[in-house]
Design an enzyme around this catalytic site. Sequence first.
Site, PDB file in Angstrom:
ATOM      1  CG  HIS A  19      -1.969   1.089   1.171  1.00 47.41           C
ATOM      2  ND1 HIS A  19      -3.324   0.851   1.257  1.00 47.41           N
ATOM      3  CD2 HIS A  19      -1.853   2.433   1.032  1.00 47.41           C
ATOM      4  CE1 HIS A  19      -3.987   1.992   1.201  1.00 47.41           C
ATOM      5  NE2 HIS A  19      -3.097   2.973   1.061  1.00 47.41           N
ATOM      6  CG  HIS A  21      -1.257   6.314  -2.573  1.00 50.11           C
ATOM      7  ND1 HIS A  21      -2.455   6.240  -3.234  1.00 50.11           N
ATOM      8  CD2 HIS A  21      -1.486   5.820  -1.318  1.00 50.11           C
ATOM      9  CE1 HIS A  21      -3.377   5.736  -2.431  1.00 50.11           C
ATOM     10  NE2 HIS A  21      -2.814   5.476  -1.252  1.00 50.11           N
ATOM     11  NE  ARG A  72       5.681  22.205 -14.844  1.00 44.49           N
ATOM     12  CZ  ARG A  72       6.376  23.284 -15.035  1.00 44.49           C
ATOM     13  NH1 ARG A  72       7.087  23.427 -16.135  1.00 44.49           N
ATOM     14  NH2 ARG A  72       6.362  24.245 -14.133  1.00 44.49           N
ATOM     15  CG  ASP A 139      -6.088   4.488  -5.422  1.00 44.90           C
ATOM     16  OD1 ASP A 139      -6.924   3.594  -5.177  1.00 44.90           O
ATOM     17  OD2 ASP A 139      -5.830   5.412  -4.615  1.00 44.90           O
ATOM     18  N   GLY A 170      -9.131   8.309  -1.759  1.00 36.49           N
ATOM     19  CA  GLY A 170      -9.655   9.680  -1.652  1.00 36.49           C
ATOM     20  C   GLY A 170     -10.659   9.800  -0.521  1.00 36.49           C
ATOM     21  CG  HIS A 197      -7.721   3.868   0.132  1.00 34.10           C
ATOM     22  ND1 HIS A 197      -7.264   3.396  -1.056  1.00 34.10           N
ATOM     23  CD2 HIS A 197      -6.659   4.485   0.735  1.00 34.10           C
ATOM     24  CE1 HIS A 197      -5.981   3.716  -1.194  1.00 34.10           C
ATOM     25  NE2 HIS A 197      -5.584   4.379  -0.112  1.00 34.10           N
ATOM     26  CD  GLU A 200      -7.319   6.894   5.274  1.00 34.22           C
ATOM     27  OE1 GLU A 200      -7.899   6.778   4.186  1.00 34.22           O
ATOM     28  OE2 GLU A 200      -6.209   7.452   5.393  1.00 34.22           O
ATOM     29  CG  ASP A 278      -1.328   5.770   2.885  1.00 35.42           C
ATOM     30  OD1 ASP A 278      -1.630   5.519   1.714  1.00 35.42           O
ATOM     31  OD2 ASP A 278      -2.125   6.314   3.685  1.00 35.42           O
TER      32      ASP A 278
HETATM   33 ZN   LIG Z   1      -3.642   4.997   0.644  1.00 33.76          ZN
END
Ligand SMILES: [Zn+2]
Length: 350
Positions: A19, A21, A72, A139, A170, A197, A200, A278
């Site tokens: 997990h 990102h 970018r 995701d 999100g 997710h 949380e 995370d």
């Molecule tokens: Zn996460």
Amino acid sequence: MAPAPVRNTPPLPPRVEIHVHLEGTVTLPRLRTLWDRPGRDASLPSDPASLYRHRSFSEFLQHFAQVTRIIRGPEDLALITSDLCRSLKRQGVAAAEVFFSPVIFMRRGIPFMEMLDAMDEAVLWERARGGPTMAWILDGVRQWGPRGLETHLECAARAPGRILGIGIGGDERSVPASQFKSHFAQARSMGLRTVAHAGEFDGPRSVWEALEVLGAERIGHGIRSCEDPELLALLRRRKVPLEVCPTSNLRTRVVACWNDHPIARLISAGVRVTVNSDDPALFRTSLSTEFRVLRYRLGLGTAQVRKIEREGIRASFLPAAVKRELLRSFRRLREKGRRGKERAKGQEWR
Ligand SMILES: [Zn+2]
């Protein structure tokens, strides 16, 4: 001057990160190298360091979005991917399942295949230098609704065999899970793995929906499951792994202090618990730090920490033969490390 002696560091027992990102791994030094370029978004703060301190979950989401506005194109993503591979290699991570949200960048006109090619090329380059394997989970941004997931499914269809799965992250309270049900079903029919997710910021209801409506195979965070004994029983019965990220929970104020973190309760309820980083750069942590947090902040014993390390391997989507090999190697190197420590202790007393 004589060269410094080369120290042979013993190989680390392999770990797996399931997990993390990609967009949350941009370190402050890397961000600074990307910051001072002409045409920077005028709405960004003047000091990049301010994006690494969050007073709330919504502020964290805002900072996450601001970091993505500095990225970018494919070249930047390749640099960030390389940075992540090197960091994971230093921590003994053999394999990582990494979240990436291409829809964020596609909205700005960056073509998906160019991003994926650049990221995969960076992984291959680092693999040749001992880096980990890396698999991508696309995701979705929950608050943007189902359209983002449709885009991610189209992306996965265009890159057969190069995308591991889809997920949703999100703001948990923004759009109900039912709106993503058909996307998760379609992902499964395409042979993709599914994660979500949940539990949380929102309570147990969100985890129930991730399991019963979306059919997610793993739950990102899921710590608020401990508020519902029936849900704990279901997680235990179905052997659903939770991807727990302790420092993330503290930094986003999901828990007020370490004493409030429910990881020990989840373990004693018999739920499968893994530990992950995370958004390691944005939360000023790493996978290694998370394992130290388990010992020194959350009061877990060595045996419990080792079990969680092994659970990370077991809960991954790696092929069964690779998992067996990693678990064998983990046991062998841990045993070696233990004997080494005992020998050193013995010598201390002589
Ligand atoms: Zn996460």
